[in-house]
Scaffold this active site. Sequence first.
Site, short mmCIF file in Angstrom:
data_model
loop_
_atom_site.label_atom_id
_atom_site.label_comp_id
_atom_site.label_asym_id
_atom_site.label_seq_id
_atom_site.Cartn_x
_atom_site.Cartn_y
_atom_site.Cartn_z
N ASP A 67 0.82 -1.21 0.00
CA ASP A 67 0.00 0.00 0.00
C ASP A 67 0.85 1.26 0.00
O ASP A 67 2.07 1.21 0.14
CB ASP A 67 -0.94 0.00 1.21
N GLU A 143 -9.73 -1.97 5.27
CA GLU A 143 -10.37 -1.69 6.54
C GLU A 143 -11.62 -2.57 6.73
O GLU A 143 -12.14 -3.14 5.76
CB GLU A 143 -10.77 -0.22 6.59
#
Length: 241
Positions: A67, A143
């Site tokens: 990421d 998430e």
Amino acid sequence: MQLFIEETYEDMSRRAADLIAAQLIVDPASTLGLATGSTPIGLYADLVEDFQADRISFEQVTTFNLDEYRGLSPEHDQSYRYFMQKNLFDHVDIDPEATSVPDGANPDAQAACESYELAISEAGGIDLQLLGLGHNGHIGFNEPCDEFPVRTHVVELTESTINANSRLFESIDQVPREAYTMGIGTIMKARAILVVASGVDKAQIVRDAFFGPVTPQVPASVLQLHPNVTVVVDAEAGSLL
């Protein structure tokens, strides 16, 4: 799933580094998926030490990071590209052209994500994916949500993740609100996965992720369904197991 509970953070780091080193010895041209955050710093230092002692080489290795913050340039001292250069790439014999981190400076989210996904595919996929574990169970920046995202995508960070990362910035207002991240599907395609976690504050999520139900509300729980996962924690992170 293999689980190692080591006594200290240093022992956890050494165990994880040994597993990555073993991968490079077996296949010197491995493609590694890499993670950032405070937990992997020790294992990266151990890998640098192994390289300096001529035990391993990164000369033929290809890497893809999980990421990157959206909106940060690679030169920003809180970008994940900067983190990787500082903690690993600048200290080993890896080809800079063989290291990939999502392009956080690219404002075109679709182009940034599609090109990254394509690059991983063209490299033949990831042989060993290293993962940290967020306090809310996130892996990469995936998430908690209502479904497992499949491909590399842009994500809006939760307040808990922003707060956790704010210690690295001068103020919480400077923490980016979005990031590019490999999707759960991309991570699950890796041929092997290595998860590291340390500290008593990770004990509950370690238990929830690896011994609780598989749910997108705890993204790391999906790893229970992968055929080749190794989890390495220190005694504090494993204290509720």
